[in-house]
Design a protein around this motif. Structure first.
Motif, PDB file in Angstrom:
ATOM      1  N   LYS A  57     -62.943  22.424  64.781  1.00  0.00           N
ATOM      2  CA  LYS A  57     -63.135  22.941  63.429  1.00  0.00           C
ATOM      3  C   LYS A  57     -63.934  24.235  63.475  1.00  0.00           C
ATOM      4  N   GLU A  58     -65.001  24.232  64.274  1.00  0.00           N
ATOM      5  CA  GLU A  58     -65.841  25.420  64.404  1.00  0.00           C
ATOM      6  C   GLU A  58     -65.068  26.566  65.033  1.00  0.00           C
ATOM      7  N   LEU A  59     -64.236  26.258  66.041  1.00  0.00           N
ATOM      8  CA  LEU A  59     -63.430  27.291  66.697  1.00  0.00           C
ATOM      9  C   LEU A  59     -62.464  27.921  65.706  1.00  0.00           C
ATOM     10  N   MET A  60     -61.770  27.093  64.941  1.00  0.00           N
ATOM     11  CA  MET A  60     -60.788  27.614  63.973  1.00  0.00           C
ATOM     12  C   MET A  60     -61.466  28.499  62.935  1.00  0.00           C
ATOM     13  N   VAL A  61     -62.560  28.020  62.364  1.00  0.00           N
ATOM     14  CA  VAL A  61     -63.274  28.799  61.348  1.00  0.00           C
ATOM     15  C   VAL A  61     -63.839  30.090  61.951  1.00  0.00           C
ATOM     16  N   GLY A  62     -64.438  29.980  63.140  1.00  0.00           N
ATOM     17  CA  GLY A  62     -65.020  31.153  63.781  1.00  0.00           C
ATOM     18  C   GLY A  62     -63.989  32.194  64.151  1.00  0.00           C
ATOM     19  N   PHE A  63     -62.849  31.745  64.669  1.00  0.00           N
ATOM     20  CA  PHE A  63     -61.783  32.677  65.040  1.00  0.00           C
ATOM     21  C   PHE A  63     -61.260  33.411  63.807  1.00  0.00           C
ATOM     22  N   LEU A  64     -60.960  32.672  62.748  1.00  0.00           N
ATOM     23  CA  LEU A  64     -60.412  33.289  61.542  1.00  0.00           C
ATOM     24  C   LEU A  64     -61.442  34.178  60.850  1.00  0.00           C
ATOM     25  N   TYR A  65     -62.708  33.809  60.970  1.00  0.00           N
ATOM     26  CA  TYR A  65     -63.796  34.621  60.441  1.00  0.00           C
ATOM     27  C   TYR A  65     -63.890  35.937  61.216  1.00  0.00           C
ATOM     28  N   SER A  66     -63.826  35.840  62.550  1.00  0.00           N
ATOM     29  CA  SER A  66     -63.903  37.035  63.395  1.00  0.00           C
ATOM     30  C   SER A  66     -62.723  37.965  63.168  1.00  0.00           C
ATOM     31  N   GLU A  67     -61.547  37.385  62.911  1.00  0.00           N
ATOM     32  CA  GLU A  67     -60.333  38.188  62.779  1.00  0.00           C
ATOM     33  C   GLU A  67     -60.076  38.664  61.361  1.00  0.00           C
ATOM     34  N   GLY A  68     -60.965  38.308  60.417  1.00  0.00           N
ATOM     35  CA  GLY A  68     -60.846  38.835  59.067  1.00  0.00           C
ATOM     36  C   GLY A  68     -59.948  38.059  58.127  1.00  0.00           C
ATOM     37  N   PHE A  69     -59.493  36.870  58.536  1.00  0.00           N
ATOM     38  CA  PHE A  69     -58.668  36.061  57.649  1.00  0.00           C
ATOM     39  C   PHE A  69     -59.497  35.421  56.538  1.00  0.00           C
ATOM     40  N   LEU A  70     -60.789  35.244  56.796  1.00  0.00           N
ATOM     41  CA  LEU A  70     -61.692  34.768  55.750  1.00  0.00           C
ATOM     42  C   LEU A  70     -63.007  35.522  55.871  1.00  0.00           C
ATOM     43  N   THR A  71     -63.689  35.666  54.750  1.00  0.00           N
ATOM     44  CA  THR A  71     -64.914  36.462  54.733  1.00  0.00           C
ATOM     45  C   THR A  71     -66.152  35.642  54.423  1.00  0.00           C
ATOM     46  N   SER A  72     -65.962  34.430  53.907  1.00  0.00           N
ATOM     47  CA  SER A  72     -67.095  33.567  53.603  1.00  0.00           C
ATOM     48  C   SER A  72     -66.627  32.126  53.536  1.00  0.00           C
ATOM     49  N   LEU A  73     -67.575  31.207  53.481  1.00  0.00           N
ATOM     50  CA  LEU A  73     -67.263  29.784  53.389  1.00  0.00           C
ATOM     51  C   LEU A  73     -66.532  29.476  52.091  1.00  0.00           C
ATOM     52  N   GLN A  74     -66.786  30.281  51.074  1.00  0.00           N
ATOM     53  CA  GLN A  74     -66.177  30.057  49.767  1.00  0.00           C
ATOM     54  C   GLN A  74     -64.671  30.317  49.774  1.00  0.00           C
ATOM     55  N   ASP A  75     -64.169  31.034  50.810  1.00  0.00           N
ATOM     56  CA  ASP A  75     -62.729  31.289  50.906  1.00  0.00           C
ATOM     57  C   ASP A  75     -61.946  30.033  51.275  1.00  0.00           C
ATOM     58  N   ILE A  76     -62.633  29.030  51.838  1.00  0.00           N
ATOM     59  CA  ILE A  76     -61.964  27.836  52.364  1.00  0.00           C
ATOM     60  C   ILE A  76     -61.812  26.779  51.277  1.00  0.00           C
TER      61      ILE A  76
END
Length: 260
Positions: free
Chosen positions: A50-69
């Protein structure tokens, strides 16, 4: 899910050959879906998915904050991760299919446009940290790497304050280990702007950029930096330290922030 696999080997010591059991690190394909659309398959260690998926997408700009999820689900048996976002960043949408082969472990695939990395904000407030404290953190960091001690097949990464290691992760890929750290920090509400990243792997431009996007002011590695990571660190005001082993280290950029 266990991160190691037991195998039978023949161990050679001098003229002696002995059959015995050993352990190797698992290499696990993990496919990420955004709003039911397949995005990428990461080769990783099967922990903190879960952390890997969130961190990867965060790093790559697919999400910008926790509120995007909206919600997240993981199917460990099938190696599938599903994340549902309220709004998908338009910039990220344009990058789909534009994958860049990098110098990462196993020719990692990244989405970000390298030119965009130069838009990372310069560190406004350098972190004043004692060199002796960095040495102490590295010693603590080395002791925590149980998977490496057991298998020799993973990289380690940690997020630290000036006093303690706050978050620690291991993975077959150094990029993955860092993404796990940033994913966990986002999910747990841990600030990164006043922290230190410790890593066992080479500091390439990708590692530097991921950290710069999170405004991390100090990056320390047991290994070497690349020329581009040094240039970027200098431009962005990041203190970059390599070959931190025992009583030795090389400080490549922003020396004034360190206390000798």
């Amino acid at each position: 899910m266990e991160s190691i696999k037991r195998v039978n080997i023949v161990r050679i010591k001098g003229d002696e050959a002995k059959e015995e059991e050993d352990v190797v690190i698992k290499e696990y394909p993990f496919t990420i879906f955004i709003n039911d659309e397949e995005v990428i398959t990461l080769l990783c260690s099967p922990g903190s998915l879960k952390e890997l998926m969130v961190g990867f997408l965060y790093s790559e700009g697919f999400l910008t904050s926790l509120q995007d999820i909206d919600r997240i689900s993981i199917d460990e048996d099938k190696g599938l991760g599903y994340i549902y976002l309220k709004n998908i960043n338009q910039f990220s949408e344009k990058l789909r299919g534009k994958r860049t082969i990098t110098s990462g472990c196993g020719k990692g695939t990244l989405f970000y446009n390298v030119l965009d990395s130069f838009k990372s904000k310069k560190i406004e407030k350098p972190l004043a940290v004692e060199v002796e404290r960095i040495k102490e953190l590295i010693r603590e960091f080395n002791k925590k790497s149980e998977l490496f001690l057991n298998t020799g097949g993973v990289h380690s990464c940690a997020l630290c304050s000036k006093d303690d290691i706050i978050l620690f992760e291991e993975d077959i890929g150094r990029h993955n280990a860092l993404d796990k750290i940033f994913g966990k920090a986002l999910l747990e509400g841990v600030e990164t702007k006043d922290k230190i990243i410790l890593t066992s792997g080479r500091i390439s431009s990708e590692i530097l950029i991921k950290s710069a996007k999170r405004q991390v002011p100090v990056i320390v590695s047991r290994s070497a930096p690349t020329s581009l990571s040094v240039d970027l660190a200098e431009e962005l005001g990041i203190t970059l330290i390599g070959f931190a082993r025992g009583q030795k280290m090389n400080i490549y950029t922003n020396f004034p922030s360190l206390i000798f």
